[in-house]
Design a protein around this motif. Structure first.
Motif, PDB file in Angstrom:
ATOM      1  N   THR A  63     -80.445  -5.072  19.510  1.00  0.00           N
ATOM      2  CA  THR A  63     -81.686  -5.748  19.120  1.00  0.00           C
ATOM      3  C   THR A  63     -81.441  -7.243  18.963  1.00  0.00           C
ATOM      4  N   LEU A  86     -85.162   0.994  22.374  1.00  0.00           N
ATOM      5  CA  LEU A  86     -86.226   1.877  21.890  1.00  0.00           C
ATOM      6  C   LEU A  86     -86.273   3.199  22.644  1.00  0.00           C
ATOM      7  N   GLN A  90     -86.314   5.199  18.279  1.00  0.00           N
ATOM      8  CA  GLN A  90     -87.691   4.755  18.093  1.00  0.00           C
ATOM      9  C   GLN A  90     -88.075   4.590  16.626  1.00  0.00           C
ATOM     10  N   ASP A  93     -87.537  -0.262  12.778  1.00  0.00           N
ATOM     11  CA  ASP A  93     -88.692  -1.153  12.689  1.00  0.00           C
ATOM     12  C   ASP A  93     -88.428  -2.534  13.278  1.00  0.00           C
ATOM     13  N   TRP A  96     -88.962  -2.668  17.024  1.00  0.00           N
ATOM     14  CA  TRP A  96     -90.379  -2.766  17.393  1.00  0.00           C
ATOM     15  C   TRP A  96     -90.914  -4.172  17.124  1.00  0.00           C
ATOM     16  N   ARG A  99     -89.655  -6.347  19.906  1.00  0.00           N
ATOM     17  CA  ARG A  99     -90.446  -6.084  21.123  1.00  0.00           C
ATOM     18  C   ARG A  99     -91.808  -6.766  21.033  1.00  0.00           C
ATOM     19  N   SER A 115     -96.653  -2.724  19.676  1.00  0.00           N
ATOM     20  CA  SER A 115     -95.351  -2.794  19.029  1.00  0.00           C
ATOM     21  C   SER A 115     -95.475  -3.147  17.554  1.00  0.00           C
ATOM     22  N   ARG A 118     -96.483  -0.044  15.698  1.00  0.00           N
ATOM     23  CA  ARG A 118     -95.364   0.889  15.498  1.00  0.00           C
ATOM     24  C   ARG A 118     -94.451   0.403  14.374  1.00  0.00           C
ATOM     25  N   ALA A 119     -94.212  -0.897  14.329  1.00  0.00           N
ATOM     26  CA  ALA A 119     -93.372  -1.456  13.263  1.00  0.00           C
ATOM     27  C   ALA A 119     -94.029  -1.279  11.901  1.00  0.00           C
TER      28      ALA A 119
END
Length: 299
Positions: A63, A86, A90, A93, A96, A99, A115, A118-119
């Motif tokens: 990341t 990811l 997944q 956090d 995401w 991303r 994204s 999702r985070a």
């Protein structure tokens, strides 16, 4: 055998006659003490990482690599790296969030919003995530009113290390809603928390320009300009606008020349060339975002 006179001399320097009794300790005791000291110096034996710990560390490192790629302008490397992260994990956090910022920068807003969502689902109270999503709503989506609640969530986190960023963002968004007095109160709050937070001076200048207070805008922008080494394209456009309103044609020409030399393909220069210089361009994203190293970019 010890050199008795040398030993006595050394001990006398350290603490005088009171310590001379140590000289009578026998050889075995000295060996035991040395053994204890040697044991004390042995390196600690580290526990072997579990498979999950190794996987988590790999996820974090990759990341950070994606963030580094984005910062260096390697957008393909950034997207490929974060997508590979990811694909395997997944529930991280920060992956995401990274991303989201990559796709926000690339102006692929649907992917960015997905994204962020999702985070937020993984860390609904996360200060950095809430701040950055608020900035996405305010800057990219032009929804400043919707953004305020996310900045407030970030500020409410007592562990948030940079709440001044969210106060700055609140000020910017209120200025976009033409609530200039309220905006300046949040700029002042950001400076109270961090008097060296340089972006505040620039955004106050922008807000005063929007409020048609040209004199204050010019003073603040020059103060900001004296604090930084190199002006961004957004800085130069703002300086150009203020100079135009001040009636300083020569200064405006100089800002435009720097734009042409340093940022010949920028939207800021195009806005001058096309006469569309009232458009806002995102306030130099490097100031308003929280990412673990991102391009604090963001906003």
């Amino acid at each position: 055998m010890f050199n008795k006179m040398k030993w006595l001399s050394l001990m006398g320097v350290l603490s005088g006659c009171l310590l001379l009794s140590a000289c009578v300790s026998d050889k075995k005791a000295n060996k035991a003490n040395y053994a204890d000291y040697a044991d004390y110096e042995q390196p600690t034996k580290l526990r072997k990482q579990t498979r999950k710990e190794r996987a988590d560390e790999t996820t974090r490192i990759k990341t950070e690599l994606a963030i580094a790629y984005l910062s260096s302008g390697n957008y393909r490397g950034a997207t490929q790296t974060i997508e590979s992260v990811l694909k395997k994990e997944q529930n991280y956090d920060m992956a995401w969030l990274t991303r989201a910022q990559i796709y926000q920068y690339l102006k692929e807003y649907d992917k960015a919003d997905e994204s962020f969502q999702r985070a937020l689902k993984l860390s609904p109270a996360g200060a950095e995530i809430n701040n950055n999503y608020g900035w996405f709503l305010c800057s990219a989506m032009n929804r400043p009113n919707d953004a305020i609640a996310y900045f407030d969530k970030a500020i409410a986190d007592a562990t948030y290390p940079t709440p001044e960023v969210s106060y700055l963002n609140k000020g910017i968004c209120h200025a976009k809603m033409q609530q200039y007095h309220l905006a300046d109160s949040y700029f002042q709050r950001a400076l109270q928390m961090n008097p060296q937070f340089v972006p505040v001076f620039k955004e106050r200048a922008r807000a005063f320009l929007m409020a048609d207070n040209i004199k204050e805008a010019g003073q603040l922008f020059r103060q900001y300009q004296s604090m930084i080494e190199r002006l961004s394209a957004d800085d130069l456009l703002l300086g150009w606008k203020i100079s135009k309103h001040e009636g300083s044609g020569q200064a405006a020409i100089e800002y435009e020349m720097q734009l042409r030399e340093l940022y010949p393909y920028s939207d800021e220069l195009k806005s001058i060339t096309n006469g569309d210089f009232n458009q806002e361009f995102g306030h130099d994203s490097s100031a308003q975002s929280d990412d673990e190293s991102t391009p604090e970019k963001g906003k």
